[in-house]
Enzyme design. Structure first.
Site, PDB file in Angstrom:
ATOM      1  N   GLU A 177      -7.426  14.404  -9.771  1.00  0.00           N
ATOM      2  CA  GLU A 177      -8.024  13.582 -10.580  1.00  0.00           C
ATOM      3  C   GLU A 177      -7.371  12.052 -10.494  1.00  0.00           C
ATOM      4  O   GLU A 177      -6.628  11.721 -10.831  1.00  0.00           O
ATOM      5  CB  GLU A 177      -8.142  13.969 -12.234  1.00  0.00           C
ATOM      6  CG  GLU A 177      -9.327  15.226 -11.209  1.00  0.00           C
ATOM      7  CD  GLU A 177      -9.161  16.117 -13.368  1.00  0.00           C
ATOM      8  OE1 GLU A 177      -9.341  14.578 -14.409  1.00  0.00           O
ATOM      9  OE2 GLU A 177     -10.377  16.945 -13.270  1.00  0.00           O
TER      10      GLU A 177
ATOM     11  N   LYS B 292      -5.883   9.126 -12.634  1.00  0.00           N
ATOM     12  CA  LYS B 292      -4.593   9.196 -13.857  1.00  0.00           C
ATOM     13  C   LYS B 292      -5.503   7.904 -14.250  1.00  0.00           C
ATOM     14  O   LYS B 292      -4.796   6.910 -14.111  1.00  0.00           O
ATOM     15  CB  LYS B 292      -3.885   8.758 -12.939  1.00  0.00           C
ATOM     16  CG  LYS B 292      -2.548   8.957 -14.719  1.00  0.00           C
ATOM     17  CD  LYS B 292      -1.043   9.607 -14.149  1.00  0.00           C
ATOM     18  CE  LYS B 292      -0.598  10.097 -14.742  1.00  0.00           C
ATOM     19  NZ  LYS B 292      -0.206   9.262 -16.580  1.00  0.00           N
TER      20      LYS B 292
ATOM     21  N   ARG C 250      -5.146   8.890 -24.914  1.00  0.00           N
ATOM     22  CA  ARG C 250      -4.986  10.158 -24.369  1.00  0.00           C
ATOM     23  C   ARG C 250      -6.125  10.384 -25.369  1.00  0.00           C
ATOM     24  O   ARG C 250      -5.778  10.144 -26.248  1.00  0.00           O
ATOM     25  CB  ARG C 250      -4.617  11.158 -23.520  1.00  0.00           C
ATOM     26  CG  ARG C 250      -4.767  11.754 -23.942  1.00  0.00           C
ATOM     27  CD  ARG C 250      -3.489  13.017 -23.813  1.00  0.00           C
ATOM     28  NE  ARG C 250      -4.717  15.174 -23.172  1.00  0.00           N
ATOM     29  CZ  ARG C 250      -3.744  16.127 -22.238  1.00  0.00           C
ATOM     30  NH1 ARG C 250      -2.504  14.777 -21.836  1.00  0.00           N
ATOM     31  NH2 ARG C 250      -4.183  16.621 -21.925  1.00  0.00           N
TER      32      ARG C 250
ATOM     33  N   PHE D  36     -11.793  14.094 -19.104  1.00  0.00           N
ATOM     34  CA  PHE D  36     -11.571  15.690 -18.135  1.00  0.00           C
ATOM     35  C   PHE D  36     -10.961  16.994 -18.202  1.00  0.00           C
ATOM     36  O   PHE D  36     -10.486  17.883 -17.186  1.00  0.00           O
ATOM     37  CB  PHE D  36      -9.983  14.871 -17.174  1.00  0.00           C
ATOM     38  CG  PHE D  36      -9.105  14.775 -18.446  1.00  0.00           C
ATOM     39  CD1 PHE D  36      -7.679  15.908 -18.825  1.00  0.00           C
ATOM     40  CD2 PHE D  36      -8.884  13.702 -19.119  1.00  0.00           C
ATOM     41  CE1 PHE D  36      -6.818  15.752 -20.165  1.00  0.00           C
ATOM     42  CE2 PHE D  36      -7.768  12.991 -19.967  1.00  0.00           C
ATOM     43  CZ  PHE D  36      -7.580  14.309 -20.818  1.00  0.00           C
TER      44      PHE D  36
ATOM     45  N   ARG E  91       4.388  22.094 -21.008  1.00  0.00           N
ATOM     46  CA  ARG E  91       4.078  20.403 -19.814  1.00  0.00           C
ATOM     47  C   ARG E  91       4.418  21.724 -18.606  1.00  0.00           C
ATOM     48  O   ARG E  91       5.375  22.351 -18.699  1.00  0.00           O
ATOM     49  CB  ARG E  91       5.517  19.644 -20.310  1.00  0.00           C
ATOM     50  CG  ARG E  91       5.527  18.404 -18.621  1.00  0.00           C
ATOM     51  CD  ARG E  91       6.736  17.305 -18.952  1.00  0.00           C
ATOM     52  NE  ARG E  91       6.515  17.234 -20.093  1.00  0.00           N
ATOM     53  CZ  ARG E  91       5.407  15.239 -20.090  1.00  0.00           C
ATOM     54  NH1 ARG E  91       4.870  15.312 -19.104  1.00  0.00           N
ATOM     55  NH2 ARG E  91       6.375  14.831 -21.309  1.00  0.00           N
TER      56      ARG E  91
ATOM     57  N   LYS F 110       1.338  15.426 -12.012  1.00  0.00           N
ATOM     58  CA  LYS F 110       0.834  13.672 -12.358  1.00  0.00           C
ATOM     59  C   LYS F 110       1.607  13.182 -10.477  1.00  0.00           C
ATOM     60  O   LYS F 110       2.984  13.551 -10.435  1.00  0.00           O
ATOM     61  CB  LYS F 110       1.320  13.007 -13.481  1.00  0.00           C
ATOM     62  CG  LYS F 110       2.932  12.994 -13.717  1.00  0.00           C
ATOM     63  CD  LYS F 110       2.878  12.350 -15.242  1.00  0.00           C
ATOM     64  CE  LYS F 110       4.297  12.248 -15.866  1.00  0.00           C
ATOM     65  NZ  LYS F 110       4.080  12.421 -16.715  1.00  0.00           N
TER      66      LYS F 110
HETATM   67  P1  ATP Z   1       2.533   9.119 -18.741  1.00  0.00           P
HETATM   68  O1  ATP Z   1       3.658   8.380 -19.515  1.00  0.00           O
HETATM   69  O2  ATP Z   1       3.293   9.359 -17.571  1.00  0.00           O
HETATM   70  O3  ATP Z   1       1.673   8.558 -19.588  1.00  0.00           O
HETATM   71  P2  ATP Z   1       3.079  11.877 -20.732  1.00  0.00           P
HETATM   72  O4  ATP Z   1       4.213  11.911 -20.742  1.00  0.00           O
HETATM   73  O5  ATP Z   1       1.978  10.184 -22.288  1.00  0.00           O
HETATM   74  O6  ATP Z   1       3.385  10.707 -19.502  1.00  0.00           O
HETATM   75  P3  ATP Z   1       1.657  13.112 -18.682  1.00  0.00           P
HETATM   76  O7  ATP Z   1       1.544  14.466 -19.546  1.00  0.00           O
HETATM   77  O8  ATP Z   1       2.969  12.719 -18.353  1.00  0.00           O
HETATM   78  O9  ATP Z   1       1.967  12.854 -20.251  1.00  0.00           O
HETATM   79  O10 ATP Z   1       0.342  12.095 -18.119  1.00  0.00           O
HETATM   80  C1  ATP Z   1      -0.234  12.613 -18.450  1.00  0.00           C
HETATM   81  C2  ATP Z   1      -1.622  11.770 -18.989  1.00  0.00           C
HETATM   82  O11 ATP Z   1      -1.895  11.009 -18.179  1.00  0.00           O
HETATM   83  C3  ATP Z   1      -2.307  12.054 -19.774  1.00  0.00           C
HETATM   84  O12 ATP Z   1      -1.851  12.708 -21.520  1.00  0.00           O
HETATM   85  C4  ATP Z   1      -3.306  12.184 -20.064  1.00  0.00           C
HETATM   86  O13 ATP Z   1      -3.090  10.766 -21.336  1.00  0.00           O
HETATM   87  C5  ATP Z   1      -3.437  10.838 -18.378  1.00  0.00           C
HETATM   88  N1  ATP Z   1      -4.279  11.498 -17.912  1.00  0.00           N
HETATM   89  C6  ATP Z   1      -5.044  10.302 -17.235  1.00  0.00           C
HETATM   90  N2  ATP Z   1      -6.218  10.418 -16.933  1.00  0.00           N
HETATM   91  C7  ATP Z   1      -6.146  11.976 -16.794  1.00  0.00           C
HETATM   92  C8  ATP Z   1      -7.092  13.508 -16.445  1.00  0.00           C
HETATM   93  N3  ATP Z   1      -7.680  12.826 -14.913  1.00  0.00           N
HETATM   94  N4  ATP Z   1      -6.905  13.958 -16.276  1.00  0.00           N
HETATM   95  C9  ATP Z   1      -5.619  14.546 -17.290  1.00  0.00           C
HETATM   96  N5  ATP Z   1      -4.322  13.700 -18.178  1.00  0.00           N
HETATM   97  C10 ATP Z   1      -5.280  11.943 -17.704  1.00  0.00           C
END
Ligand code: ATP
Length: 596
Positions: A250, A252, A257, A342, A419, A425
């Site tokens: 998907e 990103k 979020r 999502f 996690r 990612k």
């Molecule tokens: P980062 O700093 O890279 O955003 P993070 O620690 O905030 O990372 P991660 O779990 O590492 O969060 O990365 C997933 C994040 O990506 C989710 O919290 C969400 O906000 C975002 N996101 C964007 N598109 C999607 C998707 N299609 N599915 C899931 N998460 C998504």
């Protein structure tokens, strides 16, 4: 239950330095708490009145508390000010002033936990005109009935400085021991916590319904589910290999979020760190009412700012305009948003978190009426690394950060609060020579010299060790700060200052100033190296050594949206080190090889 019983244990907890000992004391506390009020005992012990997602805060600044101390103790302004200057801890000031008070306290009725809790509740709920005065009155009334030691903790709680070091995770350990028969029961308690984000509520269910109640724990609309998070890898091939050859990839999206709870026409929006942010997005509330065709739902989406003229996605920073209360309506017009859904976690009474992602996505498709503003995340099913790579570039081109690649099949459930490798990612920065950014917690600081005298010269930064529930240092960062950052950092960090290293911090460095681990900053560096001083990944790569970030710089991004426990983990640092090593040894002979 008498509040003094709590205070006696708080005193003992405050004197401990080890986590095991702290858990044992908590076990004692929870064992003797009556089930009807165990939730209140838990909230008070972690220094809160409600779980954070409720968004009701005590809002008592030190100045206000000092006034309440004066009223309750009869002490003069000068005397209280003097004590505050000397002791620097509002709790100790209260303790000292009340010990000196003139009226007899011998025959005073003893405070119960309910007395204290209900007064704090009233302080939280005091709003509108005259609320400051009301808060002072309630607090001084409470202090007047308190013994000096009780006052110390009441004051620390109301000013947000409880700092016993007891966090939700420590309480979970203790609950598993008291109500689950031992630490082995921790996973079921953890799941209950992950489904509700409400440690007080979990304690109450455990105390009233026992372990069986915890096992059949249900999602509640209005209580946010802790988000599932993604691991990271550097290439499409690696990811497909890790996921068994096939995946759902998907886009990103680079926005905020959102976890959306809908019950009829009522809509609540929670942020990534589960704060209620509904007020920032009245337009999203309308979009949900119009486009979500289910009576009850818990859904996840990324909310992205778009250019009102072109409809193109804008970077994450543009959502900052939504953080100011008075300009919301202007912001809605100038910075409209799109929603990209999502996940679906709960629909009309059905918990979907244990269903595979294919089913959750189908459900999403069936209940969301898509439009230009409201869509499902763009996705493909693939088993071809080239196709995945192409999709990645496409995502970047359309303004996304990269991909979130998800495992498919029976095992691909929604793992709340974890996690893991079910979501991986792939971001653009991994493709460049530079290492990815990390999010680290400020745990200490060093005084600045020369141009930086009067502010901090460098900050001691730590990653989160999830297994040990501690923060382990990885670098000392002094670059990347603008003059404005340097000016505001001491102010920002002031509330977290503590006189010694925090019990949950591990480092070989001796900082000039120590902080409670709270503030998360985004840091980038050149590489990760083996370090004899920093404690992250201690002994994992090499005995007697940890890992450090070389040439770290602040990127300018304050991660207020992350709790300290959301910081980059030490396991992730180890993974990054290993990957980097692979890259280095893959370069032509001899270049940059690191000898272990
Ligand atoms: P980062 O700093 O890279 O955003 P993070 O620690 O905030 O990372 P991660 O779990 O590492 O969060 O990365 C997933 C994040 O990506 C989710 O919290 C969400 O906000 C975002 N996101 C964007 N598109 C999607 C998707 N299609 N599915 C899931 N998460 C998504």
């Amino acid at each position: 239950m008498l509040f003094s019983e709590l205070v006696e244990l708080y005193e003992r907890i405050e004197a401990t330095t080890g986590r095991i000992e702290m858990t044992n004391l908590l076990v004692q506390l929870l064992s003797k708490s009556p089930p009807e009020i165990i939730d209140k005992v838990v909230y008070l012990t972690i220094g809160e009145v409600y779980p954070p997602f409720v968004g009701l805060e005590l809002g008592v600044a030190d100045r206000l508390a000092l006034r309440a101390i004066r009223l309750a103790s009869g002490a003069g302004e000068k005397e209280v000010e003097q004590a505050y200057k000397e002791l620097g801890d509002i709790g100790l000031v209260g303790e000292k002033m009340l010990a000196k008070r003139s009226q007899a306290t011998l025959f005073m009725e003893q405070l119960t936990v309910e007395d204290v809790y209900s007064a704090l509740e009233r302080i939280c709920k005091a709003g509108g005109e005259g609320s400051v005065e009301m808060k002072v009155q309630i607090l001084s009334g409470l202090l007047a009935s308190a013994q000096p030691k009780e006052a110390k903790y009441i004051l620390r709680i109301v000013t947000g400085k409880m700092r016993l070091g007891v966090a939700d995770m420590t309480v979970l350990d203790a609950l598993a021991i008291v109500f689950g028969g031992g630490k082995e029961a921790r996973p079921v308690f953890e799941r209950a916590y992950n489904l509700s984000s409400d440690i007080g509520y979990v304690a109450k269910v455990a105390a009233t319904e026992g372990i069986e109640g915890i096992k059949r724990f249900r999602i509640t609309l209005g209580k946010p589910i802790r988000p599932m998070l993604a691991e990271r890898l550097g290439s499409a091939e690696e990811i497909l290999q890790k996921l068994g050859g096939k995946c759902l990839a998907e886009y990103k999206y680079d926005g905020e979020r959102m976890q959306i709870h809908k019950k009829g026409d009522e809509v609540m929006i929670f942020s990534r760190r589960l704060e209620n942010i509904t007020w920032q997005y009245p337009d999203v509330v309308d979009m949900i009412r119009e486009h979500v065709k289910a009576n009850e739902a818990i859904l996840e989406c990324e909310c992205v700012a778009v250019d009102p003229e072109t409809g193109e996605m804008l970077p994450f920073q543009e959502l900052m305009h939504r953080k100011r209360k008075h300009d919301i309506h202007k912001a809605i017009e100038q910075y409209p948003v799109n929603l990209y859904f999502f996940d679906a976690l709960y629909i009309d009474g059905k918990d979907l978190t244990l269903k595979p992602i294919e089913e959750r996505r189908k459900t999403l498709e069936s209940i969301i009426q898509q439009s230009d503003q409201v869509k499902l995340s763009k996705a493909i099913f693939t088993d071809d690394p080239r196709e995945l790579e192409k999709f990645f570039h496409e995502a970047i081109e359309s303004g996304c950060e990269g991909l979130v690649v998800k495992a498919i099949g029976k095992e691909a459930i929604y793992r709340a609060g974890a996690r893991g490798w079910l979501w991986i990612k792939l971001k653009r920065s991994y493709k460049s020579e530079m290492m990815d950014t990390v999010d680290l917690v400020v745990v200490g600081a060093f005084h600045g010299r020369g141009r930086r005298s009067g502010t901090y010269g460098a900050l001691l930064m730590a990653a989160y060790n999830k297994q040990k529930d501690v923060f382990q240092s990885v670098c000392k960062v002094g670059s990347g700060f603008t003059d404005e950052d340097l000016k505001k950092l001491p102010e920002m960090l002031e509330p977290y200052k503590i006189p010694h290293k925090h019990a949950r911090v591990e480092t070989g460095m001796d900082a000039d100033v120590w902080f409670e681990p709270k503030l998360v900053l985004e840091i980038i560096g050149d590489e990760i190296t083996i370090s004899p001083i920093h404690k992250a990944g201690w002994g994992v790569i090499k005995d007697g050594f940890g890992l450090a970030i070389r040439f770290p710089r602040f990127t300018g991004r304050y991660r207020f949206d992350k709790a300290p426990e959301d910081a980059t983990t030490t396991d992730e640092i180890v993974e990054m080190y290993k990957r980097q090593l692979k890259k280095i040894t893959a370069t032509p002979a001899g270049q940059g090889q690191e000898v272990l």
